[in-house]
Design a protein around this motif. Sequence first.
Motif, short mmCIF file in Angstrom:
data_model
loop_
_atom_site.label_atom_id
_atom_site.label_comp_id
_atom_site.label_asym_id
_atom_site.label_seq_id
_atom_site.Cartn_x
_atom_site.Cartn_y
_atom_site.Cartn_z
N ASP A 30 33.63 -26.65 46.13
CA ASP A 30 32.72 -27.44 45.28
C ASP A 30 31.46 -26.65 44.92
N SER A 61 26.24 -32.63 55.93
CA SER A 61 27.02 -32.89 54.72
C SER A 61 26.08 -33.19 53.57
N GLY A 62 26.23 -32.42 52.48
CA GLY A 62 25.36 -32.62 51.33
C GLY A 62 23.90 -32.38 51.63
N SER A 64 22.38 -33.27 54.41
CA SER A 64 21.87 -34.27 55.34
C SER A 64 22.62 -34.24 56.66
N ALA A 82 33.42 -36.72 52.79
CA ALA A 82 32.37 -35.86 52.27
C ALA A 82 32.66 -34.38 52.54
N ARG A 125 24.35 -26.39 52.64
CA ARG A 125 24.72 -27.74 52.18
C ARG A 125 25.54 -28.49 53.22
N ASP A 126 26.50 -27.80 53.83
CA ASP A 126 27.39 -28.42 54.81
C ASP A 126 27.55 -27.51 56.02
#
Length: 216
Positions: A30, A61-62, A64, A82, A125-126
């Motif tokens: 992604d 994830s994302g 957070s 996610a 991000r992850d």
Amino acid sequence: MMLAGLRTLSPAEAHLRQTAPPAITGRRADGATLVARIPAAPPPAMHWFACEGAWLAIQRSGGSDARLVRDDGIAAGAALDAAEAVIDQIEHALGIDLAPERLEDAPPADALVIEVRALAGGLVRDIVHLAIEPGLPILPAPPEFAPELLGQLRVPVRIALAGPRLAPHDAAALAPGDLVLLGSTLPAQLQFGAREIAGQLDPSAHGFVARQSRSS
């Protein structure tokens, strides 16, 4: 000399350590680039998804915090959804099937933990942790080339600059405080190991441009 107290590695674990992180690193999920490493310290406390011979834990994830701190089926399903793109790339990289069967507090003590980070725009991000039993058969894919990761690679080089050419009487007339203008670009030699590359150094742009060789 014998060193006491050092942990020995089985051939299976040594193979995992040598092949699994490179097979994952460089793959994309992604729009993010995956970077895998074996952490020196254990990951933070969280629930793990138990699979066949492997375990998954989703820490971020994302951008957070996505740690599961309790046995919550709804939150667990959302965390898996996610992280699906990252998990898919891990499966393709190692040739394994990561189908969660249940939640557990921790993987076995002999499992090798690999931390997989997804970087996007220079930010993490992850973060997905993968624990693998040393005996689990894997088919590691060839490493992927990710140019965006080269910014973290340091390569030692040397740049040799030719001094300014001055007539003897001009050089003798120089005094402390005098300014010698060398120009915007400077002829230079980039020395990389035993190789030398001729070109131009541009101090204002912090760059070196190699001189193009003339075709015969």
